[in-house]
Design an enzyme around this catalytic site. Structure first.
Site, PDB file in Angstrom:
ATOM      1  N   CYS A   1      13.804 -40.393   5.581  1.00  0.00           N
ATOM      2  CA  CYS A   1      13.011 -39.948   6.729  1.00  0.00           C
ATOM      3  C   CYS A   1      13.670 -38.712   7.367  1.00  0.00           C
ATOM      4  O   CYS A   1      13.579 -37.633   6.818  1.00  0.00           O
ATOM      5  CB  CYS A   1      12.814 -41.096   7.712  1.00  0.00           C
ATOM      6  SG  CYS A   1      11.334 -40.885   8.708  1.00  0.00           S
TER       7      CYS A   1
ATOM      8  N   HIS B   1      10.591 -45.256   4.537  1.00  0.00           N
ATOM      9  CA  HIS B   1      11.805 -46.076   4.698  1.00  0.00           C
ATOM     10  C   HIS B   1      11.864 -47.150   3.616  1.00  0.00           C
ATOM     11  O   HIS B   1      11.343 -48.253   3.807  1.00  0.00           O
ATOM     12  CB  HIS B   1      11.810 -46.747   6.077  1.00  0.00           C
ATOM     13  CG  HIS B   1      12.017 -45.795   7.193  1.00  0.00           C
ATOM     14  ND1 HIS B   1      13.264 -45.507   7.705  1.00  0.00           N
ATOM     15  CD2 HIS B   1      11.145 -45.034   7.890  1.00  0.00           C
ATOM     16  CE1 HIS B   1      13.139 -44.617   8.680  1.00  0.00           C
ATOM     17  NE2 HIS B   1      11.865 -44.314   8.811  1.00  0.00           N
TER      18      HIS B   1
ATOM     19  N   GLU C   1      14.172 -48.964   2.777  1.00  0.00           N
ATOM     20  CA  GLU C   1      15.053 -50.106   3.117  1.00  0.00           C
ATOM     21  C   GLU C   1      14.294 -51.352   3.556  1.00  0.00           C
ATOM     22  O   GLU C   1      14.835 -52.449   3.514  1.00  0.00           O
ATOM     23  CB  GLU C   1      16.069 -49.705   4.194  1.00  0.00           C
ATOM     24  CG  GLU C   1      15.503 -49.409   5.581  1.00  0.00           C
ATOM     25  CD  GLU C   1      15.140 -47.946   5.803  1.00  0.00           C
ATOM     26  OE1 GLU C   1      14.836 -47.247   4.809  1.00  0.00           O
ATOM     27  OE2 GLU C   1      15.150 -47.493   6.960  1.00  0.00           O
TER      28      GLU C   1
HETATM   29  N1  GLN Z   1      12.263 -38.069  14.025  1.00  0.00           N
HETATM   30  C1  GLN Z   1      11.656 -37.898  12.741  1.00  0.00           C
HETATM   31  C2  GLN Z   1      10.131 -37.986  12.809  1.00  0.00           C
HETATM   32  O1  GLN Z   1       9.603 -38.484  13.760  1.00  0.00           O
HETATM   33  C3  GLN Z   1      12.219 -38.880  11.750  1.00  0.00           C
HETATM   34  C4  GLN Z   1      11.850 -40.286  12.040  1.00  0.00           C
HETATM   35  C5  GLN Z   1      12.663 -41.271  11.265  1.00  0.00           C
HETATM   36  O2  GLN Z   1      13.684 -40.922  10.685  1.00  0.00           O
HETATM   37  N2  GLN Z   1      12.264 -42.520  11.284  1.00  0.00           N
HETATM   38  O3  GLN Z   1       9.458 -37.587  11.877  1.00  0.00           O
END
Ligand code: GLN
Length: 543
Positions: free
Chosen positions: A391, A518, A520
């Protein structure tokens, strides 16, 4: 439907979630379909607005539910997929009752905690317990209900009352109450003290619930005398006093409860499938691993490991699969930054980064430490160290690439610098361009492969698309994709519109992968998430 209600006493942090999940594993190993429901007595509607500093990671479900991290334990232990309603909060239940009141559903009656809130809680429990969770369309046979917090908290009182009534609604024979408590050790000979447990059980019984089973967190197994004393004072049979004492890894917990006769008390045959045997193999295999692999985690909550719980679990699943003992080297991202005042911390952070066999930059929000993460991504790219960016980890690596490979000086994300010269990462909401609230891209979304062959596609075992869970607002700027790709960083996976970049892979690098989702949240023991497996394989020379 059989219900196992797990409450906790004395203090938090006793591993109530792990105990509850482990009981679920035992029921599952007896051939039952098991689901779970976590009650969080706070007023927030969900965990989405809570800081990881307060409550650890926000776990994300397929349906986009942002929930308590205990739901992650359940999904991993029981290999199920839960929905947002499997996490009941006071915010949710009050909203439901208040909406009904506004509609006039209560026909002029005074709306009260008892019976309206307590009835709504019971309806919710019964309904959600029957929802299929194991990928089949079949209703579960058993539901583990975990009550968050500690018995005696003002917030949890309506839930205790609802659960007290619930045993009559569904039949006393269909509910087992398990209370998790602490048995501390005091004095020079290490005497196990039972008084805190006596008090919490007294409190619970005063509220109308008599536990059937006591699970006591302790350093060593409970002595016979301790068990007898607890049984006598707490109105449970001595066989129903269990201990969850210190073990080398958490996979031992179901085994430990089984050995103490929990399956007999629940009246199930836990050896009727080979599931428990698989846990045994896993728990003891993990104990024997001695070759270490060092992975550097560059984040901003590095002294709060709960903030990255699922990432840690995923690394462990992957390390287990490559027969290595995982060592996570926590690096506070801001310590890698040049203008950091303390040179000892700066030097220590860089030494640690350079000694690691792989680098992971996890998700995050806000600009603190972002420059440090960018430096970590640059180091991994140029030193050919295996890298996984999740992310925000994908976003910082893209920014780094734009700055240092494409020469776009001042490239950044508009999240951190709204007016930056080269916006490499931009706000791309799915719904509204003007509102921040409710515009997060959440939950499972498909990623479609853009190339026939690449490392990460092979790791995912081929297939046409990948379904992973998201939680973000920003994306790689579509206008820059062509130039980024022509310099070697290829977006091998995109969303179904072809607009959003989901996965990148760098050419001519042992393993340099970024994912906008994500992974994970879907890793399981014995079935590690592919991007993590790739990182660990690359870090141990097995890719
Ligand atoms: N802050 C970033 C976004 O909103 C990454 C978010 C995250 O890593 N979950 O896209």
């Amino acid at each position: 439907m059989k219900y196992v209600v797990v409450s906790g006493g004395v203090l938090s942090g006793l591993g109530k979630g792990v105990t509850a999940s482990s009981i679920g594993v035992l029921l599952k190993s007896a051939g039952l379909r098991v689901t779970s429901l976590k009650i969080d007595p706070y007023l927030n509607s969900d965990a989405g607005t809570m800081s990881p500093f307060e409550h650890g990671e926000v776990f994300v479900l397929d349906d986009g539910g942002e929930v308590d991290l205990d739901l992650g334990n359940y999904e991993r232990f029981l290999d199920i997929n839960l929905g947002r309603n499997n996490n009941l909060t006071t915010g949710k239940i009050y909203s439901k009752v208040l909406e009904a009141e506004r509609r006039g559903d209560y026909l002029g009656k005074t709306v009260q905690v008892i019976p309206h809130i307590t009835d709504a809680v019971q309806d919710w429990l019964e309904e959600v317990a029957h929802l299929p969770a194991d990928g089949s369309d079949q209703s579960p046979d058993a539901c583990i209900i975990e009550l968050g917090g500690t018995v005696g908290d003002i917030e949890s009182a309506p839930y205790i009352e609802a659960l007290r009534q619930f045993q009559f609604r569904v039949g006393r024979e269909n509910v087992t109450f398990v209370h998790v408590s602490l048995v501390p050790v005091m004095g020079p000979v290490g005497e196990q003290k039972t008084k805190p447990t006596q008090h919490t059980v007294k409190e619970l019984r005063g509220l109308g619930i008599t536990p059937d089973i006591l699970v006591c967190r302790s350093t060593a197994p409970l002595t016979v005398e301790t068990r007898q004393k607890l049984a006598a004072f707490c109105h449970v049979s001595p066989e129903a006093v269990m201990s969850t004492h210190d073990v080398p890894n958490i996979y031992h917990v179901p085994l430990m409860l089984h050995e103490q006769g929990l399956c007999n008390i629940l009246d199930v045959d836990c050896e009727s499938t080979d599931l428990l045997e698989q846990w045994r193999v896993m728990a003891f295999h993990l104990d024997t691993l001695d070759k270490e692999v060092h992975i550097a985690m560059v984040g901003k909550y590095t002294d709060l490991s709960d903030a990255y719980l699922s990432v840690i679990k995923s690394l462990q699943h992957a390390a287990m699969a490559v027969d290595h003992k995982l060592v996570i080297d926590w690096i506070e991202a801001s310590h890698l930054e040049n203008d950091w005042g303390d040179s000892d911390e700066y030097d220590a952070a860089w030494t640690m980064l350079k000694e690691s066999a792989g680098v992971l930059v996890p998700g995050g929000f806000g600009d603190r430490g972002v420059e440090g993460k960018i430096l970590a991504a640059q180091y991994a790219r140029s030193s050919r160290t295996p890298y996984l960016g999740i992310c925000l980890g994908l976003q910082v690596a893209t920014i780094e690439f734009c700055r240092n490979v494409l020469g776009l000086e001042g490239a950044n994300s508009t999240e951190f610098d709204e007016n930056c010269k080269h916006p490499a990462v931009v706000f791309m909401p799915e719904i509204s361009k003007t509102h921040l609230g409710g515009t997060m891209r959440l939950g499972s979304r498909p990623t479609i492969w853009q190339v026939d062959e690449c490392t990460i596609r092979t790791l995912y075992g081929g297939g046409e698309e990948v379904h992973e869970r998201h939680r973000h607002r920003y994306e790689v700027n579509p206008d820059l994709i062509e130039s980024i790709e022509s310099a070697g960083l290829v977006f091998v996976g995109k969303d179904e519109t072809g607009q959003r970049c989901e996965i990148f892979e760098l050419n001519d690098h042992p393993y340099y992968i970024g994912v906008q989702y994500h992974p994970e949240f879907k890793s399981r023991p014995g079935r590690p998430s592919p991007p993590f497996l790739g990182l660990l394989k690359a870090a141990t020379g097995q890719l």
